[in-house]
Write a protein that holds these residues in place. Structure first.
Motif, PDB file in Angstrom:
ATOM      1  N   ALA A  85      -6.957 -10.616  -4.268  1.00 45.55           N
ATOM      2  CA  ALA A  85      -7.727 -10.304  -5.483  1.00 45.55           C
ATOM      3  C   ALA A  85      -7.101  -9.204  -6.330  1.00 45.55           C
ATOM      4  CB  ALA A  85      -9.152  -9.912  -5.103  1.00 45.55           C
ATOM      5  N   ASP A  86      -6.220  -8.392  -5.752  1.00 41.92           N
ATOM      6  CA  ASP A  86      -5.686  -7.240  -6.480  1.00 41.92           C
ATOM      7  C   ASP A  86      -4.318  -7.494  -7.100  1.00 41.92           C
ATOM      8  OD1 ASP A  86      -7.950  -5.733  -5.802  1.00 41.92           O
ATOM      9  OD2 ASP A  86      -7.083  -5.229  -3.847  1.00 41.92           O
ATOM     10  N   PHE A  87      -3.882  -8.737  -7.133  1.00 44.48           N
ATOM     11  CA  PHE A  87      -2.625  -9.106  -7.796  1.00 44.48           C
ATOM     12  C   PHE A  87      -2.831  -9.018  -9.308  1.00 44.48           C
ATOM     13  CE2 PHE A  87       0.070 -12.810  -9.343  1.00 44.48           C
ATOM     14  CZ  PHE A  87       1.243 -12.061  -9.393  1.00 44.48           C
ATOM     15  N   ASP A  88      -1.893  -8.368  -9.995  1.00 46.13           N
ATOM     16  CA  ASP A  88      -2.055  -8.171 -11.442  1.00 46.13           C
ATOM     17  C   ASP A  88      -1.701  -9.408 -12.270  1.00 46.13           C
ATOM     18  OD1 ASP A  88       0.715  -8.299 -11.458  1.00 46.13           O
ATOM     19  OD2 ASP A  88       1.034  -6.210 -12.035  1.00 46.13           O
ATOM     20  N   GLY A  89      -1.267 -10.478 -11.616  1.00 43.97           N
ATOM     21  CA  GLY A  89      -0.943 -11.711 -12.321  1.00 43.97           C
ATOM     22  C   GLY A  89       0.482 -11.796 -12.812  1.00 43.97           C
ATOM     23  N   LYS A  90       1.239 -10.696 -12.709  1.00 42.31           N
ATOM     24  CA  LYS A  90       2.616 -10.685 -13.213  1.00 42.31           C
ATOM     25  C   LYS A  90       3.596 -10.130 -12.179  1.00 42.31           C
ATOM     26  CE  LYS A  90       1.721 -12.128 -17.440  1.00 42.31           C
ATOM     27  NZ  LYS A  90       0.292 -12.392 -17.250  1.00 42.31           N
ATOM     28  N   TRP A  91       3.421  -8.858 -11.845  1.00 40.01           N
ATOM     29  CA  TRP A  91       4.408  -8.163 -11.017  1.00 40.01           C
ATOM     30  C   TRP A  91       3.983  -8.006  -9.562  1.00 40.01           C
ATOM     31  CZ3 TRP A  91       9.195  -7.676 -12.524  1.00 40.01           C
ATOM     32  CH2 TRP A  91       9.486  -7.621 -13.887  1.00 40.01           C
ATOM     33  N   GLY A  92       2.736  -7.568  -9.343  1.00 38.91           N
ATOM     34  CA  GLY A  92       2.330  -7.296  -7.970  1.00 38.91           C
ATOM     35  C   GLY A  92       0.943  -6.684  -7.930  1.00 38.91           C
ATOM     36  N   ILE A  93       0.740  -5.748  -7.008  1.00 42.64           N
ATOM     37  CA  ILE A  93      -0.569  -5.133  -6.782  1.00 42.64           C
ATOM     38  C   ILE A  93      -0.754  -3.954  -7.737  1.00 42.64           C
ATOM     39  CG2 ILE A  93      -2.103  -4.113  -5.068  1.00 42.64           C
ATOM     40  CD1 ILE A  93      -1.253  -7.037  -4.521  1.00 42.64           C
ATOM     41  N   TRP A  94      -1.934  -3.885  -8.335  1.00 37.42           N
ATOM     42  CA  TRP A  94      -2.236  -2.762  -9.224  1.00 37.42           C
ATOM     43  C   TRP A  94      -1.986  -1.429  -8.512  1.00 37.42           C
ATOM     44  CZ3 TRP A  94      -2.824  -3.862 -14.136  1.00 37.42           C
ATOM     45  CH2 TRP A  94      -3.412  -5.056 -14.541  1.00 37.42           C
ATOM     46  N   ASP A  95      -1.468  -0.437  -9.247  1.00 39.10           N
ATOM     47  CA  ASP A  95      -1.133   0.856  -8.646  1.00 39.10           C
ATOM     48  C   ASP A  95      -2.329   1.500  -7.943  1.00 39.10           C
ATOM     49  OD1 ASP A  95       1.489   0.740  -9.413  1.00 39.10           O
ATOM     50  OD2 ASP A  95       1.324   2.152 -11.080  1.00 39.10           O
ATOM     51  N   HIS A  96      -3.488   1.519  -8.601  1.00 39.80           N
ATOM     52  CA  HIS A  96      -4.630   2.240  -8.016  1.00 39.80           C
ATOM     53  C   HIS A  96      -5.166   1.543  -6.769  1.00 39.80           C
ATOM     54  CE1 HIS A  96      -7.144  -0.792  -9.951  1.00 39.80           C
ATOM     55  NE2 HIS A  96      -8.218  -0.272  -9.391  1.00 39.80           N
ATOM     56  N   LYS A  97      -4.784   0.285  -6.562  1.00 37.01           N
ATOM     57  CA  LYS A  97      -5.158  -0.429  -5.347  1.00 37.01           C
ATOM     58  C   LYS A  97      -4.091  -0.280  -4.258  1.00 37.01           C
ATOM     59  CE  LYS A  97      -9.092  -2.408  -6.526  1.00 37.01           C
ATOM     60  NZ  LYS A  97     -10.342  -2.203  -5.768  1.00 37.01           N
ATOM     61  N   PHE A  98      -2.837  -0.248  -4.666  1.00 35.10           N
ATOM     62  CA  PHE A  98      -1.750  -0.183  -3.680  1.00 35.10           C
ATOM     63  C   PHE A  98      -1.601   1.224  -3.101  1.00 35.10           C
ATOM     64  CE2 PHE A  98       2.768  -0.355  -2.314  1.00 35.10           C
ATOM     65  CZ  PHE A  98       2.695  -1.487  -1.518  1.00 35.10           C
ATOM     66  N   MET A  99      -1.946   2.259  -3.896  1.00 40.71           N
ATOM     67  CA  MET A  99      -1.738   3.629  -3.426  1.00 40.71           C
ATOM     68  C   MET A  99      -2.592   3.985  -2.205  1.00 40.71           C
ATOM     69  SD  MET A  99      -1.044   5.773  -6.919  1.00 40.71           S
ATOM     70  CE  MET A  99       0.393   5.418  -7.936  1.00 40.71           C
ATOM     71  N   PRO A 100      -3.866   3.577  -2.123  1.00 40.58           N
ATOM     72  CA  PRO A 100      -4.608   3.822  -0.870  1.00 40.58           C
ATOM     73  C   PRO A 100      -3.980   3.122   0.343  1.00 40.58           C
ATOM     74  CG  PRO A 100      -6.120   3.328  -2.658  1.00 40.58           C
ATOM     75  CD  PRO A 100      -4.741   3.059  -3.187  1.00 40.58           C
ATOM     76  N   PHE A 101      -3.352   1.976   0.103  1.00 38.97           N
ATOM     77  CA  PHE A 101      -2.635   1.272   1.164  1.00 38.97           C
ATOM     78  C   PHE A 101      -1.442   2.101   1.632  1.00 38.97           C
ATOM     79  CE2 PHE A 101       0.788  -1.836   2.200  1.00 38.97           C
ATOM     80  CZ  PHE A 101       0.213  -2.455   3.300  1.00 38.97           C
ATOM     81  N   VAL A 102      -0.726   2.709   0.667  1.00 41.50           N
ATOM     82  CA  VAL A 102       0.389   3.608   1.003  1.00 41.50           C
ATOM     83  C   VAL A 102      -0.126   4.782   1.826  1.00 41.50           C
ATOM     84  CG1 VAL A 102       2.171   5.135   0.065  1.00 41.50           C
ATOM     85  CG2 VAL A 102       1.707   2.940  -1.052  1.00 41.50           C
ATOM     86  N   HIS A 103      -1.232   5.373   1.380  1.00 45.76           N
ATOM     87  CA  HIS A 103      -1.848   6.503   2.093  1.00 45.76           C
ATOM     88  C   HIS A 103      -2.136   6.137   3.549  1.00 45.76           C
ATOM     89  CE1 HIS A 103      -5.466   9.536   2.195  1.00 45.76           C
ATOM     90  NE2 HIS A 103      -4.641   9.708   3.201  1.00 45.76           N
ATOM     91  N   LYS A 104      -2.720   4.987   3.742  1.00 44.50           N
ATOM     92  CA  LYS A 104      -3.071   4.530   5.091  1.00 44.50           C
ATOM     93  C   LYS A 104      -1.829   4.395   5.974  1.00 44.50           C
ATOM     94  CE  LYS A 104      -5.032   0.416   7.351  1.00 44.50           C
ATOM     95  NZ  LYS A 104      -5.620  -0.931   7.091  1.00 44.50           N
ATOM     96  N   LYS A 105      -0.765   3.787   5.439  1.00 46.11           N
ATOM     97  CA  LYS A 105       0.452   3.566   6.226  1.00 46.11           C
ATOM     98  C   LYS A 105       1.185   4.882   6.491  1.00 46.11           C
ATOM     99  CE  LYS A 105      -0.255  -0.812   6.512  1.00 46.11           C
ATOM    100  NZ  LYS A 105      -0.720  -1.371   7.804  1.00 46.11           N
ATOM    101  N   ILE A 106       1.152   5.795   5.523  1.00 46.52           N
ATOM    102  CA  ILE A 106       1.777   7.109   5.736  1.00 46.52           C
ATOM    103  C   ILE A 106       1.043   7.862   6.848  1.00 46.52           C
ATOM    104  CG2 ILE A 106       2.152   9.376   4.693  1.00 46.52           C
ATOM    105  CD1 ILE A 106       4.191   7.477   3.710  1.00 46.52           C
ATOM    106  N   ASN A 107      -0.269   7.760   6.872  1.00 42.25           N
ATOM    107  CA  ASN A 107      -1.026   8.401   7.956  1.00 42.25           C
ATOM    108  C   ASN A 107      -0.579   7.885   9.319  1.00 42.25           C
ATOM    109  OD1 ASN A 107      -2.553  10.025   6.334  1.00 42.25           O
ATOM    110  ND2 ASN A 107      -4.413   8.783   6.416  1.00 42.25           N
ATOM    111  N   THR A 108      -0.332   6.582   9.389  1.00 41.23           N
ATOM    112  CA  THR A 108       0.138   5.996  10.648  1.00 41.23           C
ATOM    113  C   THR A 108       1.511   6.538  11.018  1.00 41.23           C
ATOM    114  OG1 THR A 108      -1.107   3.966  10.217  1.00 41.23           O
ATOM    115  CG2 THR A 108       0.661   3.836  11.831  1.00 41.23           C
ATOM    116  N   MET A 109       2.401   6.619  10.038  1.00 42.91           N
ATOM    117  CA  MET A 109       3.736   7.158  10.299  1.00 42.91           C
ATOM    118  C   MET A 109       3.661   8.619  10.727  1.00 42.91           C
ATOM    119  SD  MET A 109       5.830   5.549   7.044  1.00 42.91           S
ATOM    120  CE  MET A 109       7.369   6.362   7.494  1.00 42.91           C
TER     121      MET A 109
END
Length: 670
Positions: A411-435
């Motif tokens: 649902a968070d695909f922007d239709g052109k390039w990829g995932i909207w920034d404000h949606k992808f950044m919490p995902f980055v946060h989660k993975k960084i916490n794991t690292m």
């Protein structure tokens, strides 16, 4: 009205004249739509630009119409058959139609790149986003397609209204000897003309086929070279270049290596309280050119709204390089420069087969120092070749649109390039916490995505974003907001205060001011080092560039082995004279030192500008050449020579221990 001529040569030249006309109409349209990026052409410049335009159009037309020219003058009677004539018309329209299509496309693509399209730009064809972006491009510039079809009509009508007078194949009226003699003469004449113009209107034994840099024979203004060059020429002349990297030699090889060495060792570690337990987090902001950032640009009015309120506030808390420069002009150029300290010039480095080689770049060095490495980008894994290059340089973990959608749906695909920034950044946060929970520091690179054409902003956000003076500004505001929310979310994490953040942009993206549309300011971007709670707070106006990031980070971490880099460690062992930036645009190299901007056309320096006091580059100071200039020019030439030497050898490893590094890389790949 139809015009009949007695011989095939006159018919051929008349038909080619119509190609000249439509090409010149393209050039006028190019200048009209891009006049804000091109210096005015007036006075004696008009004659020079016109001469150069005719030269490059001539070569373009010859390249495109080589088959048509051959078939039009081949000295045999089957030329007069109806089927042959129909085939000739199709060849004329198809080949020139393709040439015109590229020419017209460049009218509207030029502002995104500020240079003519070359073969390397077609890397986008392999992107999943290409078709949606093409649809947007066509919708935005529909009038360009109308213009294109009008040009095709002119070509077709011009072709149809010219022909030869009706003659019967009758030896009584025209002997075979006369027919073959005349037509063989026309054929030989056209062969000579083709060779003459392809060699640059000369038969000199020392001449070479005319190249893009020869536009400087008609002007010393790099923006005028874009007007002079014909796009089909640029495209055709760069075909095969991906396999044939040029060799530019100004010095003996040993002298060039001595002037500009590419193997480095750490001299003295800095005192910024950074060590090998410090996390390193590189954030690359899509299209965040310096011109869009109020705290970095002197072109904003005091009351004008900032596009980047979060970045403006964050820049007060760390080490800000106010004279930062990119080393390439597209997103694909950023990672080789930042991770491997390798710039891109005429062609995107990653589009060259020469990029397929062993590296011991920044990620590999971080692995060696015990770091866990990762790359985050909201597009698909195949995008821009980032993941394949990242694997080659030593990145161990990759998180893209694929991984995001596996966990969060589509649902968070922007239709052109990829995932909207404000949606992808919490995902980055989660993975960084794991690292960060693992018993080792992390080296992460996050490449944002949303501040890109077509500059859309997602619906349903709690904050509204006003339009700016350029279409991109609303998207910049959205991405800056997303970044601010990301930093709010991570500031209480245990790893936050132990992390060196490096924030930069992949490239600039146009400007609403004349200054930031001129070299060298059009290649300026933010480069910012930030460690919460450290003493690393300053504004540094010395030159800093993408390729300096890798050596500078290794210096801060006191990396104790030799490494390969085209850049320099900004803080350690660098004399004032060594601070310079290099990039390539409008068929020439741009060299910028702390004092001057130099324009180099591969043969000689043709411009010297005091860019700080003369931001529009109106005064060429080349006549005031000094010994310091000579030293800088020598360094620039050595840099260019070393760059192409290493590309041709596919050699991106430090000298003293190449065999050892290759062995380590081989073990890591297993």
């Amino acid at each position: 009205m139809k015009f009949k001529y007695k011989n095939s040569l006159t018919v051929l030249l008349t038909r080619l004249l119509y190609v000249y006309i439509v090409f010149m109409l393209c050039r006028l349209a190019f200048y009209y739509f891009n006049n804000n990026l091109i210096d005015p052409v007036h006075g004696k410049d008009i004659v020079s630009v016109l001469r150069g335009s005719l030269m490059f159009d001539t070569v373009s037309i010859i390249y495109i119409n080589m088959l048509f020219i051959f078939m039009s003058v081949v000295p045999f009677r089957f030329r007069e058959k109806t089927g042959y004539k129909k085939a000739l018309l199709w060849i004329f329209m198809i080949t020139n139609g393709i040439g015109l299509l590229v020419n017209v496309a460049d009218i509207f693509y030029y502002p995104f790149k500020q240079a003519r399209i070359v073969l390397g730009d077609f890397f986008l064809l392999g992107e999943d986003a290409f078709i949606p972006l093409l649809a947007d491009f066509m919708a935005d510039y529909w009038y360009g397609f109308i213009f294109y079809f009008l040009l095709l009509v002119i070509l077709y009508q011009g072709y149809k209204c010219t022909g030869t007078t009706e003659t019967k194949i009758d030896s009584a009226k025209e002997s075979n000897r006369r027919y073959y003699t005349l037509n063989s003469g026309y054929f030989a004449l056209m062969a000579i003309v083709v060779i003459f113009f392809v060699r640059g209107a000369t038969f000199s034994a020392a001449s070479f086929p005319i190249g893009m840099n020869d536009a400087f024979l008609y002007t010393d203004n790099p923006t005028h070279t874009s007007v002079i060059l014909s796009n089909p020429f640029c495209l055709l002349r760069t075909m095969g270049k991906s396999k044939d990297v040029p060799s530019l030699k100004y010095f003996d090889e040993n002298i060039a290596e001595n002037i500009y060495p590419t193997t480095h060792t750490i001299v003295n570690a800095d005192d910024f309280n950074i060590n090998r337990k410090t996390n390193v987090f590189v954030i690359i902001l899509e299209s965040f050119g310096k011109a869009h950032i109020k705290s970095l640009s002197d072109q904003f009015k005091p009351e004008q709204e900032s596009n980047t309120p979060f970045l403006d506030s964050l820049f007060q808390k760390g080490y800000l390089f106010t004279n930062g420069h990119q080393n390439g002009y597209r997103s694909i150029d950023a990672l080789p420069a930042i991770w491997a300290s390798i710039p891109s010039f005429k062609e995107h480095f990653l589009s060259l087969p020469n990029s397929v080689a062993p590296y011991y770049a920044l990620p590999a060095c971080m692995n060696e120092m015990g770091y866990n490495t990762a790359f985050f980008h909201g597009a698909v894994k195949e995008s821009m070749g980032f993941v394949s290059f990242g694997k080659n340089t030593g990145i161990k973990n990759f998180y893209s649109r694929n991984e995001y959608e596996d966990e969060n749906g589509t649902a968070d695909f922007d239709g052109k390039w990829g995932i909207w920034d404000h949606k992808f950044m919490p995902f980055v946060h989660k993975k960084i916490n794991t690292m960060a929970s693992q018993d080792k520091p992390f080296f992460a690179t996050f490449f944002t995505l949303s501040s890109h054409h077509p500059y859309k902003v997602p619906p349903g956000l709690p904050k509204q974003f006003s339009e700016g003076t350029l279409p991109i500004h609303r998207a910049i505001k959205y991405s800056d907001y997303s970044l601010g929310e990301f930093f709010k979310s991570i500031k209480n994490e245990p790893w936050y205060n132990n992390t060196l953040f490096i924030i930069t942009a992949d490239h600039s993206s146009g400007a609403d001011s004349e200054k930031f549309n001129k070299a060298p300011h059009d290649y300026t971007i933010p480069i910012f080092f930030f460690k919460p709670g450290s003493n690393m707070v300053a504004k540094d106006d010395k030159i800093m560039q993408h390729i300096d990031i890798m050596p500078t980070v290794l210096g801060m971490l006191d990396y104790d082995k030799p490494y390969f880099a085209f850049g320099k460690d900004h803080f350690n062992g660098v004399d004032a004279k060594d601070h310079f930036a290099i990039n390539f645009s409008n068929s020439a190299f741009n060299f910028t030192t702390d004092k001057y901007y130099y324009l180099f056309n591969e043969k000689e320096i043709i411009k010297k500008i005091d860019y700080r006091n003369d931001p529009l580059g109106k005064n060429n100071l080349l006549h005031q050449k000094t010994k310091e200039d000579d030293e800088d020019i020598k360094r620039f030439k050595a840099f260019v020579q070393e760059y192409y030497t290493h590309l041709n050898k596919r050699d991106y490893l430090p000298e003293p221990d190449k065999k050892k590094r290759l062995a380590v890389l081989d073990i890591n790949k297993r």
